[in-house]
Write a protein that holds these residues in place. Structure first.
Motif, PDB file in Angstrom:
ATOM      1  N   ARG A   2      55.980 -26.989 -26.783  1.00 45.68           N
ATOM      2  CA  ARG A   2      54.980 -27.732 -26.035  1.00 45.68           C
ATOM      3  C   ARG A   2      54.531 -26.891 -24.849  1.00 45.68           C
ATOM      4  O   ARG A   2      55.354 -26.320 -24.129  1.00 45.68           O
ATOM      5  N   LYS A   4      51.392 -26.454 -21.581  1.00 46.40           N
ATOM      6  CA  LYS A   4      50.464 -27.177 -20.718  1.00 46.40           C
ATOM      7  C   LYS A   4      49.397 -26.215 -20.219  1.00 46.40           C
ATOM      8  O   LYS A   4      49.720 -25.129 -19.720  1.00 46.40           O
ATOM      9  N   CYS A   5      48.136 -26.592 -20.342  1.00 43.63           N
ATOM     10  CA  CYS A   5      47.024 -25.770 -19.880  1.00 43.63           C
ATOM     11  C   CYS A   5      47.050 -25.703 -18.352  1.00 43.63           C
ATOM     12  O   CYS A   5      47.249 -26.718 -17.679  1.00 43.63           O
ATOM     13  N   VAL A   6      46.846 -24.513 -17.809  1.00 40.88           N
ATOM     14  CA  VAL A   6      46.914 -24.342 -16.355  1.00 40.88           C
ATOM     15  C   VAL A   6      45.677 -24.883 -15.647  1.00 40.88           C
ATOM     16  O   VAL A   6      45.722 -25.116 -14.447  1.00 40.88           O
ATOM     17  N   ILE A   7      44.593 -25.111 -16.388  1.00 44.48           N
ATOM     18  CA  ILE A   7      43.363 -25.579 -15.759  1.00 44.48           C
ATOM     19  C   ILE A   7      43.208 -27.092 -15.854  1.00 44.48           C
ATOM     20  O   ILE A   7      43.023 -27.773 -14.863  1.00 44.48           O
ATOM     21  N   CYS A   8      43.296 -27.625 -17.087  1.00 39.59           N
ATOM     22  CA  CYS A   8      43.023 -29.050 -17.277  1.00 39.59           C
ATOM     23  C   CYS A   8      44.280 -29.892 -17.461  1.00 39.59           C
ATOM     24  O   CYS A   8      44.193 -31.112 -17.595  1.00 39.59           O
ATOM     25  N   ASP A   9      45.451 -29.287 -17.459  1.00 43.47           N
ATOM     26  CA  ASP A   9      46.742 -29.974 -17.560  1.00 43.47           C
ATOM     27  C   ASP A   9      46.934 -30.775 -18.847  1.00 43.47           C
ATOM     28  O   ASP A   9      47.715 -31.719 -18.864  1.00 43.47           O
ATOM     29  N   THR A  10      46.257 -30.412 -19.929  1.00 44.62           N
ATOM     30  CA  THR A  10      46.509 -31.065 -21.204  1.00 44.62           C
ATOM     31  C   THR A  10      47.739 -30.429 -21.841  1.00 44.62           C
ATOM     32  O   THR A  10      47.986 -29.236 -21.707  1.00 44.62           O
ATOM     33  N   ILE A  11      48.499 -31.238 -22.537  1.00 42.71           N
ATOM     34  CA  ILE A  11      49.711 -30.763 -23.190  1.00 42.71           C
ATOM     35  C   ILE A  11      49.429 -30.633 -24.679  1.00 42.71           C
ATOM     36  O   ILE A  11      48.931 -31.565 -25.311  1.00 42.71           O
ATOM     37  N   THR A  31      50.641 -17.427 -18.614  1.00 39.54           N
ATOM     38  CA  THR A  31      50.267 -18.838 -18.592  1.00 39.54           C
ATOM     39  C   THR A  31      49.457 -19.177 -19.829  1.00 39.54           C
ATOM     40  O   THR A  31      48.862 -18.309 -20.465  1.00 39.54           O
ATOM     41  N   CYS A  34      44.118 -23.736 -22.799  1.00 39.94           N
ATOM     42  CA  CYS A  34      43.676 -24.358 -24.044  1.00 39.94           C
ATOM     43  C   CYS A  34      42.363 -23.726 -24.518  1.00 39.94           C
ATOM     44  O   CYS A  34      41.671 -23.044 -23.759  1.00 39.94           O
ATOM     45  N   CYS A  37      39.098 -24.752 -22.501  1.00 41.05           N
ATOM     46  CA  CYS A  37      38.958 -24.086 -21.205  1.00 41.05           C
ATOM     47  C   CYS A  37      38.622 -22.615 -21.387  1.00 41.05           C
ATOM     48  O   CYS A  37      37.791 -22.065 -20.671  1.00 41.05           O
TER      49      CYS A  37
END
Length: 66
Positions: A2, A4-11, A31, A34, A37
């Motif tokens: 799993r 996590k995107c560093v920009i939009c925080d989607t997992i 990092t 997604c 992004c």
């Protein structure tokens, strides 16, 4: 794995055997970003490059990108 995107925080979930998963596991400085992004940043960067006013400054010299 799993991530996590560093920009939009989607997992999201990525396969453990992918090279990007290995980079994230072995080098925590790397990092994850997604695809949405990454596409948005690529599109905006290409627009700036096409204006002719986008320069990358490396080693103290002015160089035009692309």
């Amino acid at each position: 794995m799993r991530v996590k995107c560093v920009i939009c925080d989607t997992i999201e979930s990525i396969e453990d055997h992918l090279p990007s998963a290995k980079k994230l596991r072995n080098r925590p400085i790397h990092t994850y970003m997604c695809d949405e992004c990454r596409a948005r940043i690529t599109e905006k960067t290409e627009k700036r490059v096409n204006t002719g006013q986008f320069f990358v400054y490396r080693s103290g010299k002015q160089k035009e990108w692309l």
